[in-house]
Design an enzyme around this catalytic site. Structure first.
Site, PDB file in Angstrom:
ATOM      1  N   LYS A 105      44.199  -3.149  26.796  1.00  9.10           N
ATOM      2  CA  LYS A 105      43.926  -2.580  28.113  1.00  9.10           C
ATOM      3  C   LYS A 105      44.876  -1.431  28.407  1.00  9.10           C
ATOM      4  O   LYS A 105      46.073  -1.537  28.181  1.00  9.10           O
ATOM      5  CB  LYS A 105      44.124  -3.638  29.210  1.00  9.10           C
ATOM      6  CG  LYS A 105      42.929  -4.468  29.517  1.00  9.10           C
ATOM      7  CD  LYS A 105      43.223  -5.319  30.754  1.00  9.10           C
ATOM      8  CE  LYS A 105      42.003  -6.072  31.208  1.00  9.10           C
ATOM      9  NZ  LYS A 105      42.314  -6.893  32.371  1.00  9.10           N
ATOM     10  N   SER A 121      43.628  -5.874  42.493  1.00  8.35           N
ATOM     11  CA  SER A 121      44.297  -4.759  41.823  1.00  8.35           C
ATOM     12  C   SER A 121      43.282  -3.741  41.314  1.00  8.35           C
ATOM     13  O   SER A 121      43.535  -2.535  41.341  1.00  8.35           O
ATOM     14  CB  SER A 121      45.143  -5.271  40.656  1.00  8.35           C
ATOM     15  OG  SER A 121      46.230  -6.026  41.127  1.00  8.35           O
ATOM     16  N   ARG A 131      40.253 -16.108  45.346  1.00  8.56           N
ATOM     17  CA  ARG A 131      39.769 -15.325  46.485  1.00  8.56           C
ATOM     18  C   ARG A 131      38.331 -15.672  46.832  1.00  8.56           C
ATOM     19  O   ARG A 131      37.957 -15.690  47.989  1.00  8.56           O
ATOM     20  CB  ARG A 131      39.859 -13.820  46.172  1.00  8.56           C
ATOM     21  CG  ARG A 131      41.258 -13.298  46.016  1.00  8.56           C
ATOM     22  CD  ARG A 131      41.275 -11.862  45.538  1.00  8.56           C
ATOM     23  NE  ARG A 131      40.636 -11.807  44.223  1.00  8.56           N
ATOM     24  CZ  ARG A 131      39.843 -10.838  43.799  1.00  8.56           C
ATOM     25  NH1 ARG A 131      39.590  -9.807  44.547  1.00  8.56           N
ATOM     26  NH2 ARG A 131      39.318 -10.885  42.597  1.00  8.56           N
TER      27      ARG A 131
END
Length: 153
Positions: free
Chosen positions: A41, A128, A90
Site C-alpha cells: 500500500k 482515514s 462504526r
C-alpha cells in the site's frame, strides 16, 4: 498485567481513533497503538510520520505506546505480550468485516481476545480513507483530525 493492542494504518489518525483509544485505555495496564506496515500500500504519510503524529496526540499518557510492526497482527500481539486486540466498529459492515478477522485471528491465536468498541454516533462517518480524499483535494479536515495531528498533514 493486562496488555492491549489497537492495530491499524492510522493514515492519518482521526478523532474517531482517538475516541476509541481514550475509551479503551482505562481497561488496561499497558496499551499499544500498532501501526501495521503494508508494503503493498502507498500511504499518504510515511510510517515515521504516522508514529510521530500519534505520539504527539497521546504524549501526555504514559500508558500508551506507539510502535510500527510488520507481519501478522496476532504474532505482533504475542511479541509484546498483548492478550487483547481492540477494534473500532462504526457500521454494520465494519462489524461483519471485523468479525471475520477476529474469527481468523482466534484460529491462529486462541489466547488473544478481540474486543470491539462501537464508535460514538458523531464519529461513525469518519474514516482515514475519506479524510485522505479530502486532503488530496485540498479540503479542510480540521473537524475530523485531532489538532496535534494537523501539522503532519
Amino acid at each position: 498485567m493486562k496488555i492491549a493492542l489497537f492495530p491499524g494504518s492510522f493514515d492519518p489518525i482521526t478523532k474517531a481513533h482517538v475516541d476509541i483509544v481514550k475509551r479503551s485505555v482505562e481497561l488496561f495496564d499497558k496499551f499499544y497503538i500498532g501501526i501495521g506496515v503494508n508494503s503493498s500500500k502507498k500511504g499518504l504519510l510515511t510510517i515515521e510520520q504516522r508514529e510521530q503524529m500519534i505520539r504527539s496526540v497521546f504524549e501526555h499518557d504514559e500508558r500508551i505506546h506507539v510502535i510500527a510492526y510488520e507481519g501478522l497482527t496476532v504474532d505482533f500481539c504475542k511479541s509484546i505480550g498483548a492478550a487483547y486486540m481492540i477494534r473500532g466498529i462504526r457500521t454494520v459492515s465494519d462489524f461483519e468485516y471485523e468479525k471475520a478477522i477476529a474469527q481468523m485471528n482466534h484460529s491462529l491465536a486462541p489466547d488473544i481476545e478481540s474486543i470491539f468498541i462501537v464508535s460514538k454516533p458523531g464519529y461513525s462517518s469518519i474514516s482515514s480513507t475519506i479524510v485522505r480524499e479530502i486532503i488530496r483535494y485540498n479540503g479542510d479536515v480540521s473537524q475530523f483530525i485531532p489538532k496535534e495531528a494537523l501539522p503532519y498533514l
